[in-house]
Design an enzyme around this catalytic site. Structure first.
Site, short mmCIF file in Angstrom:
data_model
loop_
_atom_site.label_atom_id
_atom_site.label_comp_id
_atom_site.label_asym_id
_atom_site.label_seq_id
_atom_site.Cartn_x
_atom_site.Cartn_y
_atom_site.Cartn_z
N PHE A 112 0.86 -1.18 0.00
CA PHE A 112 0.00 0.00 0.00
C PHE A 112 0.90 1.23 0.00
O PHE A 112 1.56 1.53 1.00
CB PHE A 112 -0.89 -0.03 1.25
N LEU A 142 1.12 4.99 -0.15
CA LEU A 142 0.56 6.34 -0.02
C LEU A 142 1.66 7.34 0.31
O LEU A 142 1.88 8.31 -0.41
CB LEU A 142 -0.51 6.35 1.07
N GLU A 160 -0.19 4.97 10.04
CA GLU A 160 -1.61 5.36 9.87
C GLU A 160 -1.90 6.71 10.52
O GLU A 160 -3.03 7.00 10.91
CB GLU A 160 -2.55 4.29 10.45
#
Length: 706
Positions: free
Chosen positions: A162, A164, A457
């Site tokens: 992932f 990002l 996160e």
């Protein structure tokens, strides 16, 4: 919210079938003094099928030679990465959790990740990043045309990550600079990194073996118009060779403070062409003719929807860090119950758990582990409810408020839980003295592997601003009093009595009165209301002084908005745990100990806000502060005899816990001595022994070598 379960107090058959007796040994002295049966607690905390599921995972790992490990064994980085991948591959082969089982009981997914994490968080994270973060992003943001990626992930034909965060941007997602430009002539997107600062960075699984990535990039149509951040599936390596794809530079960022079995990496893209279909198009799409379409007219809403997977990640992290707290507390309390030092006479040494200072250091973290564990489980169910609504395309006002509330709670829940685990692991390490510093006893790894949860996160301090912004947005409704605060989960309902609560005072005059959860919750309600009011006025003052809202908010964080967010989430956790432990269906045999845990967690957390409680006038005089402190110490003393059995109910088997000083038999010194002797080359002379024995000075040796 998960209700307290109805429970068969006898439960003898279930005990015998599901839970093995613990080995006899020094810890039995405390187990005999406990006010409850630890097996009853296990049966209360989890459903039978969850207990069976955990047992299956743990026994499978213990019986597979691939998962064996030697005490204190250290591996080179490359070997650790290889072994973690091989173990991850084996977990795929075991297929512990079918799709059907996940649909029937979604919480089993979190149980699986947490069980793997109890063994090794590098393994759990590697598995989680591929099966849930990568596949979850594809499933949640994609459509039917992306199902092939999901099937390939499940069969391990591809391995995902992932992407990002970039080298120069993480929290500020709107400033992400990777671009995806649509080429109408070829019906492809060109993924490009404008410079090295836009390199994708810190991406778990990307360093060595990910073949595909969900890449977040600014979407440009062929007319040059930017439509904001969108996600794309980009192949970064050839699954047959693991060599980079053309136009992709991908590598490993190197050794970290923890979690080194996970290969965190970087990637740069040089106009890499991907099919038009690789755009994850649930929130926005580009037609074959090059026109942009979206169900969201507001770009802010579209960005929020695109980053929606981050909320589920934060909810999952809350459960993960609670595991770390459970592991650390289990090790420290078992050690403290068997480690004898000093005593009332020279001939009588007593367990260090008998000392008030040791109780005060450790038992509040045990209470926190229980309270946060329940919050994690119940909050995960709330998340599932939200996700079902999204899948059912529920656009009701309640669904919208539920999304806001979950976002606010997750943005404060992750900081509270990860910081509690961080501080708890360090306290447990110190409470075990020198033996806690020995790597084989695992407390250092628990602390280090937990540490990145304070950052991943979303940085904890930055996230708390999301929660305080949510609360500040309610102030107008609160002051007007005409429109009640909408709260599907009930976390802000008490704010409807904002004015009345602010007029209240602390009423307890004895330690016994202080133990009442209602007294503690009343104090927390006042605290949140006071801090909300104070933060609002501080923000208004800064707006008058500052040139714009950015600086006004920036100057209102410390002692105001940040503290507000922390107090709010502590109140929410305590309120849920209080409702849970005081439910009429709680077994009579467990009620006293659970209520004590609840009161201890509440008072221990509240005591950190004593200065504000006095500052705002809720407390007055010496008495309130003293009885809160005395109540904390009294509860620690009362829970001391229950501490080992409370740990027995949450600790994994010895093979999984993997700490010689905390084995279930309590044979502290025998187990530690045995583990030390099993270490590699512990009795061998060093390979550089000749250098010690030579009479040549070091300078002379260097010259002769040159």
């Amino acid at each position: 919210m998960i209700p307290a379960k109805t429970f068969n107090a006898n439960g003898a058959t279930s005990h015998a079938e599901l839970l093995s007796d613990l080995p006899s040994g020094p810890l039995c002295a405390y187990r005999r003094k406990a006010s409850f049966n630890w097996k009853d607690m296990v049966m209360f905390l989890d459903d039978e099928d969850i207990i069976v599921f955990k047992k299956k995972i743990f026994s499978t790992l213990e019986n597979d030679p691939l998962f064996s490990r030697l005490p204190g064994q250290e591996m080179p980085l490359e070997k650790y990465r290889e072994l973690t991948f091989l173990r991850c591959k084996r977990i795929f082969e075991y297929d512990f959790l079918t799709f059907e089982a996940t649909m029937q009981k979604p919480e089993k997914l979190l149980v699986l990740i947490n069980c793997l994490g109890m063994y090794d968080w590098s393994l759990a994270d590697k598995f989680f990043l591929n099966t849930q973060v990568f596949a979850g992003a594809v499933g949640n943001a994609g459509s039917e045309r992306h199902e092939t990626f999901l099937k390939q992930t499940k069969s391990m034909e591809i391995f995902g990550c992932f992407a990002l965060t970039e080298l120069s941007h993480g929290s500020n997602t709107k400033a992400i600079r990777t671009t995806a430009t649509f080429d109408a002539s070829t019906k492809e997107f060109l993924i490009n990194s404008p410079d090295f600062e836009a390199a994708k960075f810190w991406v778990g699984n990307m360093g060595k073996n990910a073949t595909h990535a969900v890449v977040y990039a600014q979407l440009y149509t062929s007319d040059g118009q930017c439509h904001g951040l969108h996600s794309f599936v980009v192949q970064i390596r050839d699954p047959k060779t693991l060599l980079p794809m053309p136009g992709v530079m991908v590598g490993d960022i190197g050794n970290k403070l923890g979690l080194n079995g996970v290969d965190n990496g970087f990637a740069m893209f040089y106009n890499v062409r991907i099919p038009h279909e690789n755009l994850l198009n649930r929130n926005g799409d580009v037609t074959s003719g090059g026109s942009y379409t979206s169900i969201y007219k507001d770009p802010k809403q579209r960005l929020g929807a695109s980053l929606g997977t981050l909320s589920s990640g934060r909810v999952s992290i809350i459960g993960m860090v609670v595991v770390n707290l459970k592991l650390a507390v289990s090790i420290a309390i078992r050690f403290s119950a068997t480690r004898r030092q000093f005593g009332p006479t020279e001939k009588e040494e007593i367990p260090v758990l008998e000392y008030q200072l040791q109780q005060w250091r450790l038992i509040p973290y045990l209470a926190a582990a229980y309270a946060l564990d329940y919050f994690s489980k119940s909050f995960f169910i709330n998340l599932i409810e939200l996700q079902i609504g999204i899948l059912m395309k529920d656009r009701s006002p309640r669904q919208a408020e539920l999304g806001k509330e979950i976002h606010a709670l997750s943005c404060a829940g992750k900081p509270l839980a990860s910081w509690t685990a961080q501080h708890g692991a360090q306290e447990c390490r110190e409470a075990c003295g020198g033996h806690g510093f020995l790597a084989m006893n695992r407390l250092g790894d628990i602390r280090n592997d937990n540490d990145p949860n304070c950052t991943y996160e979303g940085d904890n301090n930055v996230l708390l601003q999301q929660t305080s912004n949510y609360l500040l947005s309610l102030v107008h409704s609160i002051h007007e009093g005409n429109t009640p605060c909408e709260s599907p989960l009930g976390s802000i309902e008490f704010l409807n009595d904002f004015k009345t609560i602010l007029k209240s005072k602390f009423t307890a005059r004895t330690v016994q009165e202080c133990l009442d959860c209602r007294v503690i919750l009343a104090a927390y309600k006042w605290l949140v209301c006071y801090l909300l009011n104070d933060s609002y006025h501080k923000l208004q003052q800064e707006k008058q002084k500052a040139s714009d809202e950015f600086y006004a908010r920036n100057n209102s964080q410390v002692y105001y908005c940040r503290t507000l967010a922390i107090a709010f989430i502590e109140h929410t956790v305590l309120q849920r745990y209080c409702d849970y432990t005081h439910d009429s269906s709680v077994p009579v045999s467990l009620q006293p100990v659970l209520k004590k845990l609840c009161s201890l967690y509440g008072l221990w957390s509240l005591s950190k806000h004593i200065a504000v409680l006095y500052q705002g006038g809720y407390l007055a005089g010496e008495l309130p502060g003293k009885i809160i402190q005395d109540a904390v110490l009294q509860l620690c003393a009362e829970l001391k005899d229950d501490a080992v059995s409370l740990v027995d109910a949450i600790a994994p088997p010895d093979f999984i816990l993997n700490a010689p000083i905390a084995r279930a038999d309590g044979e502290l010194y025998k187990n530690l001595w045995s583990a030390v002797l099993q270490g590699q080359k512990v009795l061998e002379r060093p390979s550089w022994w000749a250098e010690f024995c030579t009479n040549k000075p070091v300078i002379g040796q260097l010259k002769s070598q040159l």
